[in-house]
Design a protein around this motif. Structure first.
Motif, mmCIF file in Angstrom:
data_model
loop_
_atom_site.group_PDB
_atom_site.id
_atom_site.type_symbol
_atom_site.label_atom_id
_atom_site.label_comp_id
_atom_site.label_asym_id
_atom_site.label_seq_id
_atom_site.Cartn_x
_atom_site.Cartn_y
_atom_site.Cartn_z
ATOM 1 N N PRO A 51 -9.003 6.890 2.267
ATOM 2 C CA PRO A 51 -8.363 7.798 1.441
ATOM 3 C C PRO A 51 -7.254 6.831 0.654
ATOM 4 N N PHE A 52 -6.510 6.446 1.408
ATOM 5 C CA PHE A 52 -5.242 5.541 0.623
ATOM 6 C C PHE A 52 -5.912 4.289 -0.102
ATOM 7 N N CYS A 53 -6.926 3.912 0.272
ATOM 8 C CA CYS A 53 -7.301 2.840 -0.483
ATOM 9 C C CYS A 53 -8.104 3.063 -1.834
ATOM 10 N N LEU A 54 -8.406 4.357 -1.807
ATOM 11 C CA LEU A 54 -8.779 4.972 -3.094
ATOM 12 C C LEU A 54 -7.654 5.459 -3.911
ATOM 13 N N ALA A 55 -6.320 5.874 -3.390
ATOM 14 C CA ALA A 55 -5.385 6.267 -4.007
ATOM 15 C C ALA A 55 -4.671 4.996 -4.506
ATOM 16 N N GLY A 56 -4.266 4.190 -3.745
ATOM 17 C CA GLY A 56 -3.309 3.182 -3.996
ATOM 18 C C GLY A 56 -1.999 3.391 -4.255
ATOM 19 N N GLY A 57 -1.092 2.542 -4.783
ATOM 20 C CA GLY A 57 0.248 2.658 -5.073
ATOM 21 C C GLY A 57 1.046 2.712 -3.572
ATOM 22 N N VAL A 58 1.881 3.681 -3.657
ATOM 23 C CA VAL A 58 2.716 3.688 -2.554
ATOM 24 C C VAL A 58 2.454 5.578 -2.158
ATOM 25 N N PRO A 100 -1.622 11.081 15.588
ATOM 26 C CA PRO A 100 -0.588 11.669 14.301
ATOM 27 C C PRO A 100 0.172 10.640 13.888
ATOM 28 N N LEU A 101 0.179 10.703 12.442
ATOM 29 C CA LEU A 101 0.878 9.688 11.974
ATOM 30 C C LEU A 101 2.037 10.195 10.839
ATOM 31 N N LEU A 102 3.314 9.337 10.827
ATOM 32 C CA LEU A 102 4.268 9.440 9.544
ATOM 33 C C LEU A 102 4.070 8.108 9.215
ATOM 34 N N THR A 103 3.677 7.743 7.984
ATOM 35 C CA THR A 103 3.597 6.473 7.516
ATOM 36 C C THR A 103 3.626 6.253 5.852
ATOM 37 N N TYR A 160 -12.658 11.921 -2.191
ATOM 38 C CA TYR A 160 -11.588 11.959 -1.081
ATOM 39 C C TYR A 160 -12.353 12.672 0.101
ATOM 40 N N GLU A 161 -13.008 13.462 0.073
ATOM 41 C CA GLU A 161 -13.840 14.152 1.035
ATOM 42 C C GLU A 161 -14.580 13.264 1.729
ATOM 43 N N LEU A 162 -15.400 12.593 1.027
ATOM 44 C CA LEU A 162 -16.212 11.369 1.662
ATOM 45 C C LEU A 162 -15.275 10.373 2.118
ATOM 46 N N ALA A 163 -14.258 9.898 1.554
ATOM 47 C CA ALA A 163 -13.499 8.696 2.121
ATOM 48 C C ALA A 163 -12.970 9.266 3.372
ATOM 49 N N ARG A 164 -12.436 10.324 3.614
ATOM 50 C CA ARG A 164 -11.972 10.780 4.724
ATOM 51 C C ARG A 164 -13.022 10.890 5.839
ATOM 52 N N SER A 165 -14.336 11.251 5.653
ATOM 53 C CA SER A 165 -15.075 11.184 6.498
ATOM 54 C C SER A 165 -15.548 9.616 7.070
ATOM 55 N N LEU A 166 -15.318 8.823 6.035
ATOM 56 C CA LEU A 166 -15.698 7.518 6.462
ATOM 57 C C LEU A 166 -14.659 6.579 7.212
ATOM 58 N N GLY A 207 -3.324 9.977 8.728
ATOM 59 C CA GLY A 207 -3.078 8.944 7.714
ATOM 60 C C GLY A 207 -3.674 9.197 6.427
ATOM 61 N N ASP A 208 -4.638 10.230 6.510
ATOM 62 C CA ASP A 208 -5.529 10.564 5.364
ATOM 63 C C ASP A 208 -5.128 11.780 4.575
ATOM 64 N N VAL A 209 -3.971 12.366 5.006
ATOM 65 C CA VAL A 209 -3.451 13.285 4.101
ATOM 66 C C VAL A 209 -2.116 12.832 3.444
ATOM 67 N N LEU A 210 -2.271 12.428 2.179
ATOM 68 C CA LEU A 210 -1.506 11.647 1.221
ATOM 69 C C LEU A 210 -0.791 12.597 0.506
ATOM 70 N N THR A 211 0.759 12.100 0.080
ATOM 71 C CA THR A 211 1.418 12.314 -0.797
ATOM 72 C C THR A 211 2.010 11.215 -1.599
ATOM 73 N N PRO A 212 1.614 11.057 -2.757
ATOM 74 C CA PRO A 212 1.819 9.726 -3.461
ATOM 75 C C PRO A 212 3.474 9.672 -3.995
ATOM 76 N N LEU A 213 4.088 8.678 -3.841
ATOM 77 C CA LEU A 213 5.523 8.453 -4.366
ATOM 78 C C LEU A 213 5.483 7.419 -5.524
ATOM 79 N N GLU A 214 6.527 7.841 -6.344
ATOM 80 C CA GLU A 214 6.693 6.972 -7.398
ATOM 81 C C GLU A 214 7.552 5.729 -7.099
ATOM 82 N N VAL A 215 6.797 4.768 -7.574
ATOM 83 C CA VAL A 215 7.567 3.334 -7.131
ATOM 84 C C VAL A 215 7.292 2.436 -8.601
ATOM 85 N N THR A 216 8.533 2.017 -9.094
ATOM 86 C CA THR A 216 8.643 1.194 -10.252
ATOM 87 C C THR A 216 8.510 -0.171 -9.998
ATOM 88 N N ALA A 217 9.473 -0.539 -8.948
ATOM 89 C CA ALA A 217 9.768 -1.823 -8.668
ATOM 90 C C ALA A 217 8.601 -2.741 -8.087
#
Ligand code: C5P
Length: 607
Positions: free
Chosen positions: A446-453, A324-327, A435-441, A460-470
């Motif tokens: 999934p993060f590489c699909l999503a990008g950003g932060v 389990p991760l917090l990343t 995203y389902e297919l991504a998780r199975s791989l 590491g595959d359950v994602l919450t996006p964060l707003e980053v402008t810098a």
């Protein structure tokens, strides 16, 4: 089958036979008969003929090489164009080596018209009808004007023929074996390279022939390389090769225009294939022509980012082996590109490595065919194809992210492949399904699909996006040797370093503030990686690289994910360049690359 020395044809025998048959060697057929037993046995030895081999011989003539092949225990399917010679050959063998007559079949035909096993079916010299295993070798004394077409035709028609030994005119032989850049490199060189590797293995004196020719001869050995996944593109490649060499002095831009509509389109195709349109055909290896053929056919490309983990907290292993991760992931501007060409005969993967500027390695090391059924990009493309019953496609991966470096290069391949395949196969999968297919791989796909932060939880595959402008400026220092992610996690487990901290907690507001600020100093104070200690134990040189990054002025330096890439966060671009130069000079650093974050997730790119 034993090897009984035979009485090979002497100069006197050759003349007698020719007289008896009323054969005068014709210039038109380029006939020159070999009468030297030593040379014939040398050819057979170079061809590594062993008893039981089924050999195709093209142009046996009076049978001097045929007898030498039979002497070595081979079965011979001899293809002879000249009717009188074809009719005489079984008699010659029956007279001189009756015990070998059952091992000779003579086919009276043009070798280029012999395109399959059925065409080789003929009674043996003693009249038996035998069914033989498919041929595995080609041995021939070839007239110069047909040498290359004959060899190409046999290789195309008989996939079981894995090696060849041919005697040809010296200039032809040198051309067959030439490499890109050589003065004699030309269309025949590229076409033979499609099938495998040709080498000149020795010269042959003029005196061994009757009549004595006015040219020198050489022996060329050929070894087939495993079948190309690109078989369906061969005609396309031939067309491009012929066009590129039709006028040697022309650049690709001009030479290929007639087969690519116009010069503008040639430029677009060259750009897609990573080839400079100002080059000439002679600079291109066969893999470059394949890349051009693929690009000309079209296809869909997508790219996806690599990542660094700005925060990586790891809990104790779960029952499925994952932790389990917090990343906090941040996508960076090093991107993998995946192109999918739909409607191919079979699935295949090719990779090409490029540097941080996107420049590919020089030929012939540019393209690599990957024989790996488990390649993550291939698996991703197949998953999408299965969803819509699409025909196989070819997957082409252009790699920029360090391999096995803890930056999710393989996961980025998979994410880009999902997006490219979705469009190439017109699968119309929605985001949820992707995203389902991504998780199975894999956990990072999934993060590489999503990008950003994103905050990543569970694997590491359950994602919450964060707003980053810098914009964050990173230097990524790679190591010569990769680290295996499972091995780093295993070392982490051994150390029992998972603290019982709460991985399900919310990230503090200090994180929000740090990510919101232009100045990354605050962020530098928060970065942490639980796997760093384990990675440094497996690759102790990393400690020196981390120290060097800090000494060079980086705000923070850490191992990226499971390593061994070291990620250094810098205050601004100028500092990043300084740190890059210092790290590049460090003995434990393979390459130091600049990258910005956050970067966009996987997306289709238009060429
Ligand atoms: O999912 P993926 O194949 O990318 O993961 C590679 C390996 O990394 C896993 O087999 C596992 O050993 C390790 N891993 C882990 N915990 C995670 C993610 C990956 O143990 N959260």
């Amino acid at each position: 089958m034993e090897n009984v020395p035979l009485q090979l044809l002497s100069p006197g025998d050759i003349r007698q036979l020719a007289d008896a048959l009323g054969v005068a060697p014709t210039k038109k057929l380029g006939q020159n008969f070999v009468h030297d037993a030593g040379t014939l046995r040398r050819i057979v030895a170079s061809a590594e003929i062993t008893p039981g081999d089924h050999v195709i011989e093209v142009g046996p003539g009076l049978g001097s090489l045929t007898l030498a092949l039979l002497e070595a225990g081979a079965r011979v399917s001899a293809i002879e164009l000249d009717g009188a010679l074809a009719a005489a050959l079984p008699r010659t063998v029956k007279d001189r080596a009756p015990e070998a007559a059952s091992r000779l079949r003579v086919v009276n035909a043009d070798a280029c018209a012999v395109t399959g096993l059925r065409d080789l079916e003929a009674p043996t010299a003693n009249g038996e009808v035998a069914s033989w295993e498919p041929p595995t070798k080609l041995v021939a004394n070839l007239p110069y004007n047909v040498s290359v077409p004959v060899v190409l035709s046999i290789l195309a028609s008989f996939p079981t023929v894995t090696s060849a030994l041919v005697m040809v005119q010296k200039e032809v032989g040198e051309r067959m074996a030439a490499r890109p850049g050589s003065r004699v490199y030309g269309a025949p060189s590229v076409k033979l390279a499609w099938w495998g590797e040709a080498r000149v293995v020795g010269g042959v004196a003029r005196t061994v022939f009757w009549p004595q020719p006015h040219v020198d001869s050489v022996l060329v050995a050929f070894a087939r390389t495993p079948a190309r996944a690109w078989e369906g593109l061969r005609e396309d490649v031939w067309e491009l090769v012929d066009a590129a060499f039709s006028q040697r002095r022309k650049t690709l831009r001009r030479a290929l225009a007639p087969v690519c509509t116009n010069a503008q389109r040639v430029e677009a195709i060259c750009a897609a294939a990573g080839i400079d349109p100002r080059w000439r055909g002679e600079a291109l290896g066969v893999e470059d022509f394949i890349a051009l053929a693929r690009a000309r056919r079209g296809g869909v490309s997508a790219d996806a980012p690599g990542k660094v983990n700005v925060l990586l907290e790891v809990g104790p292993a779960r029952s499925d082996g994952y932790h389990p991760l917090l990343t906090v992931f941040e996508a960076v501007s090093l991107r993998e590109r995946v192109s999918i060409i739909p409607d191919c005969d079979a699935w295949g993967v090719t990779t090409c490595f490029v540097d941080a500027e996107g420049n590919p390695a020089p030929a012939p090391h540019r393209w690599h065919e990957v024989a790996d059924e488990d390649h993550l990009a291939l698996r991703a493309a197949r998953l999408v194809a299965d969803e819509c019953q699409a025909a196989p496609g070819h997957v082409e991966v252009t790699k920029m992210i360090p391999v096995a470096g803890g930056m999710a290069g393989g996961s980025a391949d998979a994410a880009a492949a999902l997006v490219a395949a979705n469009k190439a196969f017109d699968a119309r999968l929605d985001e949820t399904r992707l995203y389902e297919l991504a998780r199975s791989l894999g956990a990072d796909v999934p993060f590489c699909l999503a990008g950003g932060v994103c905050v990543g939880r569970e694997r590491g595959d359950v994602l919450t996006p964060l707003e980053v402008t810098a914009t964050h400026h990173w230097v990524l220092a790679t190591s010569r040797q990769g680290l295996s992610t499972p091995a780093v996690f295993a070392r982490f487990d051994e150390k029992k370093s998972a603290s019982p901290r709460d991985l399900e907690r919310e990230l503090g507001c200090d994180w929000e503030e740090a990510l919101a600020e232009e100045d990354p100093a605050k962020l530098a104070g928060l970065v942490a990686n639980d796997l760093e200690e384990a990675a440094c134990e497996l690759a102790p040189h990393l400690r020196a690289v981390l120290d060097e990054a800090r000494r060079a002025g980086a705000l923070a330096a850490m191992v990226s994910g499971s390593g061994p890439t070291v990620a250094a966060l810098c205050a601004h671009e100028t500092q990043a360049r300084l740190v890059r130069d210092r790290l590049a000079a460090h003995p434990h650093v393979e390459r130091a690359l600049l990258a910005d974050g956050p970067a966009a997730g996987a997306r289709v790119v238009t060429r």
